[in-house]
Write a protein that holds these residues in place. Sequence first.
Motif, PDB file in Angstrom:
ATOM      1  N   CYS A  56     -10.484  36.011  -3.481  1.00 60.06           N
ATOM      2  CA  CYS A  56     -11.042  36.355  -4.797  1.00 60.06           C
ATOM      3  C   CYS A  56     -11.745  37.708  -4.751  1.00 60.06           C
ATOM      4  CB  CYS A  56     -12.027  35.277  -5.260  1.00 60.06           C
ATOM      5  SG  CYS A  56     -11.267  33.708  -5.683  1.00 60.06           S
ATOM      6  N   LYS A  59      -9.175  40.519  -4.504  1.00 58.50           N
ATOM      7  CA  LYS A  59      -8.510  40.775  -5.788  1.00 58.50           C
ATOM      8  C   LYS A  59      -9.404  41.598  -6.709  1.00 58.50           C
ATOM      9  CE  LYS A  59      -5.604  37.749  -7.515  1.00 58.50           C
ATOM     10  NZ  LYS A  59      -5.062  36.528  -8.104  1.00 58.50           N
ATOM     11  N   ASN A  62      -9.627  45.129  -5.762  1.00 61.38           N
ATOM     12  CA  ASN A  62      -8.394  45.853  -6.084  1.00 61.38           C
ATOM     13  C   ASN A  62      -8.115  45.867  -7.585  1.00 61.38           C
ATOM     14  OD1 ASN A  62      -7.656  46.553  -3.403  1.00 61.38           O
ATOM     15  ND2 ASN A  62      -7.020  44.446  -3.056  1.00 61.38           N
ATOM     16  N   ASP A  63      -9.154  45.567  -8.378  1.00 61.01           N
ATOM     17  CA  ASP A  63      -9.039  45.555  -9.848  1.00 61.01           C
ATOM     18  C   ASP A  63      -7.936  44.625 -10.350  1.00 61.01           C
ATOM     19  OD1 ASP A  63     -11.162  47.330 -10.252  1.00 61.01           O
ATOM     20  OD2 ASP A  63      -9.843  49.069  -9.937  1.00 61.01           O
ATOM     21  N   ASP A  64      -7.707  43.534  -9.629  1.00 65.05           N
ATOM     22  CA  ASP A  64      -6.724  42.528 -10.047  1.00 65.05           C
ATOM     23  C   ASP A  64      -7.479  41.380 -10.693  1.00 65.05           C
ATOM     24  OD1 ASP A  64      -4.837  40.543 -10.376  1.00 65.05           O
ATOM     25  OD2 ASP A  64      -4.171  40.535  -8.287  1.00 65.05           O
ATOM     26  N   TYR A  65      -7.421  41.335 -12.014  1.00 67.86           N
ATOM     27  CA  TYR A  65      -8.130  40.291 -12.764  1.00 67.86           C
ATOM     28  C   TYR A  65      -7.155  39.289 -13.389  1.00 67.86           C
ATOM     29  CZ  TYR A  65     -11.854  43.684 -12.191  1.00 67.86           C
ATOM     30  OH  TYR A  65     -12.758  44.558 -11.659  1.00 67.86           O
ATOM     31  N   SER A  66      -5.987  39.141 -12.769  1.00 63.72           N
ATOM     32  CA  SER A  66      -4.939  38.290 -13.340  1.00 63.72           C
ATOM     33  C   SER A  66      -5.332  36.820 -13.415  1.00 63.72           C
ATOM     34  CB  SER A  66      -3.648  38.445 -12.542  1.00 63.72           C
ATOM     35  OG  SER A  66      -3.863  38.086 -11.190  1.00 63.72           O
ATOM     36  N   ASP A  67      -6.231  36.374 -12.560  1.00 61.10           N
ATOM     37  CA  ASP A  67      -6.638  34.967 -12.563  1.00 61.10           C
ATOM     38  C   ASP A  67      -7.878  34.703 -13.403  1.00 61.10           C
ATOM     39  OD1 ASP A  67      -4.571  34.382 -10.852  1.00 61.10           O
ATOM     40  OD2 ASP A  67      -5.798  34.494  -9.052  1.00 61.10           O
TER      41      ASP A  67
END
Length: 89
Positions: A56, A59, A62-67
């Motif tokens: 978490c 993510k 890495n600016d991954d807010y998909s969840d």
Amino acid sequence: MVMKTIKVTEEVHTMLSELGSKKDTYNEIILKLIQEHNENMSEELDDDQASYYNKCIEKIENDDYSDIIEVDFDNIDEELKRLENEGLI
């Protein structure tokens, strides 16, 4: 043993008195509180929990807010039911 004097309000004094038994000194009561605090702060995650939280964090870094799930807090009960029905929680 060196003894120190600390100042506490009447309210804190009363609360400390209520936490211990009549035979407990204030030193013993405060020591128990500190030990409980330290135990709570040092609880370790198991490997699965640590792995999940590390993923978490990675993510998000890495600016991954998909969840990320958007929740309307004005209707929190309905939102929780919706998320449960969708199998998300």
